[in-house]
Design a protein around this motif. Structure first.
Motif, short mmCIF file in Angstrom:
data_model
loop_
_atom_site.label_atom_id
_atom_site.label_comp_id
_atom_site.label_asym_id
_atom_site.label_seq_id
_atom_site.Cartn_x
_atom_site.Cartn_y
_atom_site.Cartn_z
N ASN A 163 -3.45 14.90 -12.91
CA ASN A 163 -4.23 13.66 -12.76
C ASN A 163 -3.34 12.55 -12.19
OD1 ASN A 163 -6.73 12.28 -12.99
ND2 ASN A 163 -6.04 11.29 -14.87
N TRP A 164 -2.59 12.91 -11.16
CA TRP A 164 -1.61 12.00 -10.54
C TRP A 164 -2.26 11.20 -9.42
CZ3 TRP A 164 0.81 12.63 -5.51
CH2 TRP A 164 1.85 11.71 -5.27
N PHE A 165 -2.19 9.89 -9.54
CA PHE A 165 -2.79 9.02 -8.52
C PHE A 165 -1.91 7.81 -8.25
CE2 PHE A 165 -6.51 11.33 -10.11
CZ PHE A 165 -7.08 11.75 -8.92
N ASP A 166 -0.63 8.02 -8.05
CA ASP A 166 0.29 6.92 -7.77
C ASP A 166 0.33 6.58 -6.28
OD1 ASP A 166 0.89 6.83 -10.44
OD2 ASP A 166 2.76 7.95 -10.27
N PHE A 167 -0.85 6.51 -5.67
CA PHE A 167 -0.96 6.20 -4.25
C PHE A 167 -2.28 5.49 -4.01
CE2 PHE A 167 -2.22 10.51 -5.29
CZ PHE A 167 -3.51 10.58 -4.81
N ASP A 168 -2.38 4.82 -2.86
CA ASP A 168 -3.56 4.00 -2.56
C ASP A 168 -4.41 4.54 -1.42
OD1 ASP A 168 -2.79 1.75 -4.41
OD2 ASP A 168 -1.08 1.66 -3.03
N VAL A 169 -3.77 5.24 -0.48
CA VAL A 169 -4.48 5.78 0.68
C VAL A 169 -3.97 7.19 0.95
CG1 VAL A 169 -5.01 5.48 3.14
CG2 VAL A 169 -4.67 3.47 1.69
N VAL A 170 -4.89 8.06 1.35
CA VAL A 170 -4.51 9.44 1.69
C VAL A 170 -4.78 9.67 3.18
CG1 VAL A 170 -4.92 11.89 1.28
CG2 VAL A 170 -5.07 10.27 -0.62
N VAL A 171 -3.76 10.18 3.86
CA VAL A 171 -3.87 10.57 5.27
C VAL A 171 -3.63 12.07 5.35
CG1 VAL A 171 -2.83 10.34 7.57
CG2 VAL A 171 -3.07 8.33 6.10
N ALA A 172 -4.35 12.75 6.24
CA ALA A 172 -4.16 14.20 6.38
C ALA A 172 -4.25 14.59 7.85
CB ALA A 172 -5.21 14.96 5.58
N THR A 173 -3.42 15.53 8.26
CA THR A 173 -3.57 16.10 9.59
C THR A 173 -4.75 17.06 9.55
OG1 THR A 173 -1.95 17.81 9.01
CG2 THR A 173 -1.13 15.88 10.20
N PRO A 174 -5.44 17.28 10.66
CA PRO A 174 -6.64 18.13 10.66
C PRO A 174 -6.43 19.51 10.05
CG PRO A 174 -6.49 16.94 12.72
CD PRO A 174 -5.20 16.66 11.99
N ASP A 175 -5.24 20.11 10.29
CA ASP A 175 -4.99 21.46 9.78
C ASP A 175 -4.82 21.52 8.27
OD1 ASP A 175 -2.51 20.02 10.44
OD2 ASP A 175 -1.52 21.79 9.64
N MET A 176 -4.69 20.32 7.63
CA MET A 176 -4.50 20.28 6.17
C MET A 176 -5.81 20.01 5.42
SD MET A 176 -1.43 21.02 5.52
CE MET A 176 -1.50 20.63 3.78
N MET A 177 -6.90 19.87 6.13
CA MET A 177 -8.16 19.52 5.46
C MET A 177 -8.70 20.64 4.57
SD MET A 177 -8.71 16.44 5.77
CE MET A 177 -10.36 16.39 5.03
N VAL A 188 0.84 -1.21 0.00
CA VAL A 188 0.00 0.00 0.00
C VAL A 188 0.87 1.25 0.00
CG1 VAL A 188 -1.85 1.23 1.19
CG2 VAL A 188 -1.76 -1.27 1.28
N ARG A 189 0.60 2.13 -0.96
CA ARG A 189 1.33 3.40 -1.05
C ARG A 189 0.51 4.49 -0.34
NH1 ARG A 189 1.28 3.32 -7.40
NH2 ARG A 189 -0.86 2.80 -6.78
N VAL A 190 1.15 5.12 0.64
CA VAL A 190 0.45 6.10 1.48
C VAL A 190 0.94 7.52 1.18
CG1 VAL A 190 -0.09 6.80 3.84
CG2 VAL A 190 0.24 4.37 3.31
N LEU A 191 -0.01 8.39 0.90
CA LEU A 191 0.27 9.82 0.71
C LEU A 191 -0.22 10.56 1.95
CD1 LEU A 191 -0.44 12.01 -2.41
CD2 LEU A 191 -1.22 12.72 -0.16
N VAL A 192 0.62 11.42 2.50
CA VAL A 192 0.24 12.17 3.70
C VAL A 192 0.31 13.68 3.43
CG1 VAL A 192 0.78 12.65 6.11
CG2 VAL A 192 1.10 10.34 5.21
N PHE A 193 -0.79 14.35 3.72
CA PHE A 193 -0.83 15.81 3.67
C PHE A 193 -0.47 16.32 5.07
CE2 PHE A 193 -3.46 15.07 -0.10
CZ PHE A 193 -2.97 16.06 -0.97
N ALA A 194 0.71 16.93 5.17
CA ALA A 194 1.15 17.44 6.47
C ALA A 194 2.24 18.48 6.25
CB ALA A 194 1.68 16.30 7.34
N LYS A 195 2.45 19.30 7.28
CA LYS A 195 3.50 20.32 7.23
C LYS A 195 4.37 20.25 8.48
CE LYS A 195 1.16 23.94 4.49
NZ LYS A 195 0.66 25.35 4.50
N GLY A 196 5.56 20.84 8.38
CA GLY A 196 6.44 20.98 9.54
C GLY A 196 6.80 19.67 10.20
N GLU A 197 6.66 19.63 11.54
CA GLU A 197 7.04 18.46 12.32
C GLU A 197 6.24 17.23 11.92
OE1 GLU A 197 6.77 19.24 16.45
OE2 GLU A 197 8.34 20.76 16.47
#
Length: 230
Positions: free
Chosen positions: A107-121, A72-81
């Motif tokens: 149209n890039w989708f080379d990932f399977d799951v997206v995770v995001a920190t609340p401040d990135m929503m 599983v390829r995971v993409l994470v939306f996050a900043k800083g620490e």
């Protein structure tokens, strides 16, 4: 529909009108696998709810004890620490606005799951129309909107899957590879069903488990007796 010889031969092993016990079904889904590669086994669960109503939605996530066999390829939306933490935890892609732009414009989708920190929503919300139809939109119920990105990534990599109703009130979920064998597939199936049963909405009336079917990739469906699922 015209079927191939392998499918036809496999289908003959399944009694069309029979509702199988769980163990029987798990054993049979392995015998009816017809691909040269290691097929994925999927559960298809029809529920007695109406997904058009908000109070009858069934959605959540569960960590299968033996994973799914997929990388599983995971993409994470996050900043800083939190971005640094995500990278250390093994996320495949980490970023913020630049990733949202790449998804939207390339149209890039080379990932399977997206995770995001609340401040990135707020950033993720801008591409919700693109992520949503593909089932990739992060959601608190699935544990993919969280400040604990390390746990989210570890769970996903360990075999966490998300289950949710489609428009026809059916949940489609992978439970492992044919090569897992009866015991591991059975344990994964039980873990999934326990979670789905626990997620029954209070607004649901009548029979909750309408039908449960197992099938390997391109293989015939094997119906399980829903009354025998505990």
């Amino acid at each position: 529909m015209k079927r191939g010889k392998k499918y036809t031969a496999a289908a003959k092993l399944v009694e069309a009108d029979k509702l199988y016990e769980v163990k029987e079904a798990v054993e049979l889904v392995q015998k009816t696998s017809i691909t040269k590669f290691d097929s994925m086994v999927e559960a298809h669960i029809r529920l007695g709810v109406d997904s058009r109503h908000a109070d009858q939605q069934v959605r959540g996530a569960v960590v299968l004890p033996h994973g799914t066999g997929r990388t599983v390829r995971v993409l994470v939306f996050a900043k800083g620490e939190k971005a640094t933490e995500a990278e250390a935890a093994g996320a495949d892609f980490v970023g913020a606005d630049e990733l949202a732009t790449k998804i939207q414009t390339e149209n890039w989708f080379d990932f399977d799951v997206v995770v995001a920190t609340p401040d990135m929503m707020a950033v993720v919300g801008k591409i919700g129309r693109v992520l949503g139809p593909k089932g990739l939109m992060p959601n608190p119920k699935a544990g993919t909107v969280t400040a604990d990105v390390t746990k989210a990534i570890n769970d996903i990599k360990a075999g966490k899957i998300e289950y949710r109703l489609d428009k026809t009130n059916i949940i489609h979920v992978p439970i492992g590879k044919v090569s897992f064998g009866t015991e591991k597939l059975g344990e994964n199936f039980k873990t999934l069903m326990d979670a789905v049963i626990k997620a029954k909405p209070s607004a649901a009336k009548g029979t909750y488990l309408k039908s449960v079917t197992l099938a390997s990739t391109m293989g015939p469906g094997i119906r399980i007796n829903p009354l025998r699922i505990e």
